[in-house]
Design a protein around this motif. Structure first.
Motif, PDB file in Angstrom:
ATOM      1  N   LEU A   1       0.813  -1.220   0.000  1.00 29.28           N
ATOM      2  CA  LEU A   1       0.000   0.000   0.000  1.00 29.28           C
ATOM      3  C   LEU A   1       0.847   1.271   0.000  1.00 29.28           C
ATOM      4  O   LEU A   1       0.319   2.358  -0.272  1.00 29.28           O
ATOM      5  CB  LEU A   1      -0.922   0.004   1.223  1.00 29.28           C
ATOM      6  CG  LEU A   1      -1.968  -1.112   1.263  1.00 29.28           C
ATOM      7  CD1 LEU A   1      -2.769  -1.037   2.552  1.00 29.28           C
ATOM      8  CD2 LEU A   1      -2.894  -1.033   0.050  1.00 29.28           C
ATOM      9  N   ALA A   2       2.134   1.150   0.329  1.00 27.49           N
ATOM     10  CA  ALA A   2       3.007   2.324   0.362  1.00 27.49           C
ATOM     11  C   ALA A   2       4.341   1.954  -0.277  1.00 27.49           C
ATOM     12  O   ALA A   2       4.752   0.781  -0.257  1.00 27.49           O
ATOM     13  CB  ALA A   2       3.227   2.795   1.800  1.00 27.49           C
ATOM     14  N   PRO A   3       5.037   2.914  -0.859  1.00 28.45           N
ATOM     15  CA  PRO A   3       6.343   2.620  -1.487  1.00 28.45           C
ATOM     16  C   PRO A   3       7.340   2.112  -0.453  1.00 28.45           C
ATOM     17  O   PRO A   3       7.353   2.560   0.697  1.00 28.45           O
ATOM     18  CB  PRO A   3       6.773   3.972  -2.054  1.00 28.45           C
ATOM     19  CG  PRO A   3       5.530   4.794  -2.133  1.00 28.45           C
ATOM     20  CD  PRO A   3       4.661   4.335  -1.010  1.00 28.45           C
ATOM     21  N   ILE A   4       8.173   1.180  -0.863  1.00 29.71           N
ATOM     22  CA  ILE A   4       9.264   0.702  -0.025  1.00 29.71           C
ATOM     23  C   ILE A   4      10.556   0.762  -0.846  1.00 29.71           C
ATOM     24  O   ILE A   4      10.526   0.939  -2.061  1.00 29.71           O
ATOM     25  CB  ILE A   4       9.034  -0.737   0.483  1.00 29.71           C
ATOM     26  CG1 ILE A   4       9.152  -1.742  -0.676  1.00 29.71           C
ATOM     27  CG2 ILE A   4       7.699  -0.864   1.195  1.00 29.71           C
ATOM     28  CD1 ILE A   4       9.239  -3.192  -0.218  1.00 29.71           C
ATOM     29  N   THR A   5      11.679   0.634  -0.164  1.00 25.15           N
ATOM     30  CA  THR A   5      12.951   0.448  -0.847  1.00 25.15           C
ATOM     31  C   THR A   5      13.443  -0.960  -0.550  1.00 25.15           C
ATOM     32  O   THR A   5      12.977  -1.609   0.392  1.00 25.15           O
ATOM     33  CB  THR A   5      13.995   1.475  -0.381  1.00 25.15           C
ATOM     34  OG1 THR A   5      14.208   1.318   1.034  1.00 25.15           O
ATOM     35  CG2 THR A   5      13.520   2.901  -0.669  1.00 25.15           C
TER      36      THR A   5
END
Length: 416
Positions: free
Chosen positions: A305-309
């Motif tokens: 649901l949210a950007p990650i690295t």
């Protein structure tokens, strides 16, 4: 001695017996053999000069820049000294310090994006330190290029704390005051502090993060032999790392590579094309949600649901940008070696093969540094074609050629 040498009237052996330090004489010899012009106005522009901002953002030394500024730059502001940080290939990334000294240094192209490797600028402290992988002081007329001879400099290499790979160099450039034992001790201590800082970040699973202490995205660590981890930052800015099971790591990698989301059926096939059922997938997703937080994991379809690295994402991004040095720095080893997921196996092979082919392409263009670093990795130790390419390289020292040949002989013996 310098004038006689560049005019071809004396050789390196003569220099060694006439008060020129052997390390300098040997560097002059390499500079001359490499075609460096001692009358150049300064270092040549690096191929990456137009992309220096991207290099700064992605370079593994970026997170340690505040440490360098605190220990060196803060006291250089009015002392006639320039502080420079270079990449492993000699490209200058940051040049800061006394404003007047920085303006003078610009006259010899001592600026971000310039190539100050030994092959690009001749004998100089950061370039020769990178060539020899050791601390280096170069005083005034010891520089190969005449335009640099009014300056003295002290530099120390910086290494990856986990792999030992060369990341770059830290350099002080100025007058005679930077060619003292006290300056050498200061630069050496700064390099150690930077390596320790990077080690602390690595323990927490963070690499390649911004030098600014901004809010960080969750970070996924799945490369190399360590246990996979999910790293987050709490409200106080402290790093928190949660170990992941192999199955959970598989799922997070697959979701990171499929931002559009995956159905339970599709995920089951990607994880195990034989015996995994949808009920098991749903149970695993329920457990994973407790580890990474419900705010990060959606359903119908399953998705982030949210950007990650992630470390795998960093390597792919560096390869997409054509930055093989950074890709190698971010690559400690294969993706999730114990995974039985066919999709993960395919991704593991894709990443390893792409990196290897990029390294060989760099070598074909005359840049053997990436190949050497690849052959130091576990995957490269048995890479016969790679070792043969290194052995047949032009410009290799006799000892290095013998070592490569010996490694090849050992491989051939083992393979029959």
């Amino acid at each position: 001695m310098h004038e006689l040498f560049v005019a071809g009237e004396v050789d390196a052996n003569f220099l060694n017996t006439n008060s020129v330090r052997p390390v300098v004489a040997q560097s002059w010899q390499r500079s001359l053999a490499g075609g460096v012009d001692p009358d150049l106005d300064g270092a040549r522009a690096a191929a990456a000069v137009a992309a220096v901002e991207r290099l700064r953002e992605t370079h593994p030394l970026a997170p340690a820049l505040p440490v360098i500024r605190r220990l060196l730059v803060a006291d250089a502001a009015d002392s006639g000294v320039v502080v420079a940080v270079s990449a492993a290939d000699g490209t200058l990334l940051w040049v800061e310090g006394d404003p007047a000294a920085c303006r003078k240094a610009e006259a010899m192209n001592f600026v971000p994006g310039a190539d100050w490797s030994e092959r690009g600028a001749g004998t100089n402290a950061p370039g020769t330190a990178l060539t020899l992988d050791r601390e280096m002081q170069i005083r005034g007329s010891e520089h190969f290029s005449r335009v640099v001879q009014p300056w003295s400099c002290t530099a120390a290499p910086v290494h990856d704390p986990s792999t030992g790979a060369l990341l770059g160099a830290i350099d002080l450039t100025g007058g005679n005051q930077v060619a003292t034992t006290q300056t050498l001790a200061l630069v050496r201590a700064t390099a150690v502090a930077v390596e320790n800082h990077l080690a602390l970040l690595r323990v927490s699973g963070i690499s390649g993060i911004s030098a600014e202490p901004a809010a960080r995205k969750p970070h996924l660590v799945v490369l190399g032999g360590d246990r996979p981890r999910w790293v987050t930052t709490d409200s106080y800015g402290h790093l928190r790392a949660a170990s992941l099971t192999g199955r959970h790591a598989d799922i997070l990698v697959l979701l990171s590579r499929h931002p559009e989301g995956l159905s339970a059926d599709h995920l089951a096939v990607l994880l195990d094309d034989k015996s995994l059922d949808v009920v098991t997938v749903r149970a695993e997703m329920s457990r994973l949600r407790k580890v990474v937080g419900a705010e990060n994991l959606g359903s119908r379809p399953y998705r982030l649901l949210a950007p990650i690295t992630s470390d795998i994402g960093e390597v792919f991004a560096a390869l997409d940008a054509g930055d093989v040095e950074t890709a190698l720095t971010r690559y400690p080893g294969p993706l999730l070696t114990h995974s039985v997921s066919p999709a993960i196996g395919r991704l593991r092979t894709q990443l390893s093969t792409t990196l290897r082919e990029a390294v060989l392409a760099e070598h074909a263009q005359g840049r053997s540094g990436p190949l050497r670093r690849w052959l130091e990795l576990p995957e490269g130790r048995d890479d016969r074609d790679g070792w043969q390419a290194l052995r047949d390289s032009a410009g290799l020292t006799a000892v290095a050629r013998a070592q490569a040949g010996g490694h090849l002989a050992g491989l051939d013996f083992e393979l029959g």
